[in-house]
Write a protein that holds these residues in place. Sequence first.
Motif, PDB file in Angstrom:
ATOM      1  N   GLU A  92      70.541  -6.021  56.438  1.00 33.64           N
ATOM      2  CA  GLU A  92      69.402  -5.461  57.047  1.00 33.64           C
ATOM      3  C   GLU A  92      68.715  -4.523  56.156  1.00 33.64           C
ATOM      4  N   PRO A  93      67.296  -4.439  55.955  1.00 33.40           N
ATOM      5  CA  PRO A  93      66.806  -3.318  55.305  1.00 33.40           C
ATOM      6  C   PRO A  93      67.251  -2.126  56.170  1.00 33.40           C
ATOM      7  N   ILE A  94      67.547  -0.984  55.371  1.00 37.12           N
ATOM      8  CA  ILE A  94      67.673   0.427  55.895  1.00 37.12           C
ATOM      9  C   ILE A  94      66.646   1.265  55.129  1.00 37.12           C
ATOM     10  N   PRO A  95      66.627   2.679  55.401  1.00 37.81           N
ATOM     11  CA  PRO A  95      65.993   3.751  54.569  1.00 37.81           C
ATOM     12  C   PRO A  95      66.501   3.880  53.387  1.00 37.81           C
ATOM     13  N   GLY A  96      65.877   4.299  52.402  1.00 38.04           N
ATOM     14  CA  GLY A  96      66.409   4.735  51.183  1.00 38.04           C
ATOM     15  C   GLY A  96      67.409   5.911  51.294  1.00 38.04           C
ATOM     16  N   PHE A  97      68.657   5.805  50.542  1.00 36.44           N
ATOM     17  CA  PHE A  97      69.598   6.908  50.547  1.00 36.44           C
ATOM     18  C   PHE A  97      70.041   7.425  49.088  1.00 36.44           C
ATOM     19  N   GLY A  98      70.582   8.729  49.218  1.00 33.53           N
ATOM     20  CA  GLY A  98      71.253   9.241  47.950  1.00 33.53           C
ATOM     21  C   GLY A  98      70.268   9.084  46.914  1.00 33.53           C
ATOM     22  N   TYR A  99      70.789   9.035  45.881  1.00 34.02           N
ATOM     23  CA  TYR A  99      69.817   8.972  44.250  1.00 34.02           C
ATOM     24  C   TYR A  99      68.766   8.127  44.549  1.00 34.02           C
ATOM     25  N   TYR A 100      68.608   7.050  45.376  1.00 33.78           N
ATOM     26  CA  TYR A 100      67.432   6.244  45.398  1.00 33.78           C
ATOM     27  C   TYR A 100      66.346   6.592  46.591  1.00 33.78           C
ATOM     28  N   ALA A 101      66.861   7.617  47.346  1.00 38.01           N
ATOM     29  CA  ALA A 101      66.152   7.737  48.525  1.00 38.01           C
ATOM     30  C   ALA A 101      64.643   7.679  48.322  1.00 38.01           C
ATOM     31  N   ASP A 102      63.987   8.288  47.216  1.00 40.22           N
ATOM     32  CA  ASP A 102      62.523   8.340  46.990  1.00 40.22           C
ATOM     33  C   ASP A 102      61.940   7.409  45.933  1.00 40.22           C
ATOM     34  N   SER A 103      62.761   6.483  45.564  1.00 36.88           N
ATOM     35  CA  SER A 103      62.311   5.409  44.466  1.00 36.88           C
ATOM     36  C   SER A 103      61.589   4.308  45.096  1.00 36.88           C
ATOM     37  N   GLU A 104      60.387   4.270  44.456  1.00 39.96           N
ATOM     38  CA  GLU A 104      59.546   3.098  45.106  1.00 39.96           C
ATOM     39  C   GLU A 104      59.849   1.735  44.774  1.00 39.96           C
ATOM     40  N   LEU A 105      60.750   1.764  43.644  1.00 42.93           N
ATOM     41  CA  LEU A 105      61.493   0.649  43.141  1.00 42.93           C
ATOM     42  C   LEU A 105      62.676   0.011  43.670  1.00 42.93           C
ATOM     43  N   SER A 106      63.214   0.931  44.621  1.00 42.68           N
ATOM     44  CA  SER A 106      64.557   0.501  45.375  1.00 42.68           C
ATOM     45  C   SER A 106      64.156  -0.138  46.681  1.00 42.68           C
ATOM     46  N   ARG A 107      65.155  -0.946  46.903  1.00 44.25           N
ATOM     47  CA  ARG A 107      65.411  -1.366  48.472  1.00 44.25           C
ATOM     48  C   ARG A 107      66.724  -1.300  48.846  1.00 44.25           C
ATOM     49  N   CYS A 108      66.997  -0.764  50.038  1.00 45.13           N
ATOM     50  CA  CYS A 108      68.355  -0.497  50.341  1.00 45.13           C
ATOM     51  C   CYS A 108      68.522  -1.338  51.724  1.00 45.13           C
ATOM     52  N   PHE A 109      69.771  -1.858  51.844  1.00 42.60           N
ATOM     53  CA  PHE A 109      70.271  -2.847  52.951  1.00 42.60           C
ATOM     54  C   PHE A 109      71.757  -2.315  53.563  1.00 42.60           C
ATOM     55  N   ALA A 110      71.954  -2.916  54.497  1.00 43.21           N
ATOM     56  CA  ALA A 110      73.285  -2.668  55.363  1.00 43.21           C
ATOM     57  C   ALA A 110      73.617  -3.650  55.995  1.00 43.21           C
ATOM     58  N   ARG A 111      74.929  -3.835  56.182  1.00 46.09           N
ATOM     59  CA  ARG A 111      75.674  -4.812  57.042  1.00 46.09           C
ATOM     60  C   ARG A 111      76.661  -4.342  57.669  1.00 46.09           C
ATOM     61  N   ARG A 112      76.957  -4.510  58.946  1.00 47.07           N
ATOM     62  CA  ARG A 112      78.178  -4.306  59.631  1.00 47.07           C
ATOM     63  C   ARG A 112      79.228  -5.304  59.185  1.00 47.07           C
ATOM     64  N   ILE A 113      80.614  -4.820  58.985  1.00 46.37           N
ATOM     65  CA  ILE A 113      81.573  -5.935  58.431  1.00 46.37           C
ATOM     66  C   ILE A 113      82.735  -5.961  59.468  1.00 46.37           C
TER      67      ILE A 113
END
Length: 160
Positions: free
Chosen positions: A139-160
């Motif tokens: 699922e899409p999540i807010p940017g984090f860490g090094y990529y938090a403010d990158s317009e080219l980045s997309r962040c995702f997460a999944r419970r495992i």
Amino acid sequence: MPDIALRIERLPITHPDAMLLVEAVQEEYVLRYGGRDESPIDPADFEDPLGSFFVGYLDGEPVATGAWRRSSVSALGADVTAEVKRMYVVPAAQRRGLARRMLAHLEATAADAGIQALVLETGMKQPEAIELYLSSGYEPIPGFGYYADSELSRCFARRI
């Protein structure tokens, strides 16, 4: 599709096969984005108990990588998370389900290590990666860490 005999081995990121594939993915980033991924990587991040690095082999040839390292990012209600890093399949072995198999291996090994959710970053110029993650339940999540403010980045997460 016939079952492809992908053999996945846990190796240090400094192993020659791992280094070969990490360099190949960096070259791919140069082609797509005009530069290498400059996010900080410490080889110790992929050693117990912090994480794991894997190389996938077909017929004895290294063709895929994937790794996870423990993360401080909270996502999807999980506090114990790890970040997926260095997912890559060489062009000659792409479109055969190897990335999906590597991702499943990362999920299983991270879950065995007590990780509750995986987080990751990929780029807008990697639509096949975005499709892999979305179709694998991320699922899409807010940017984090090094990529938090990158317009080219997309962040995702999944419970495992």
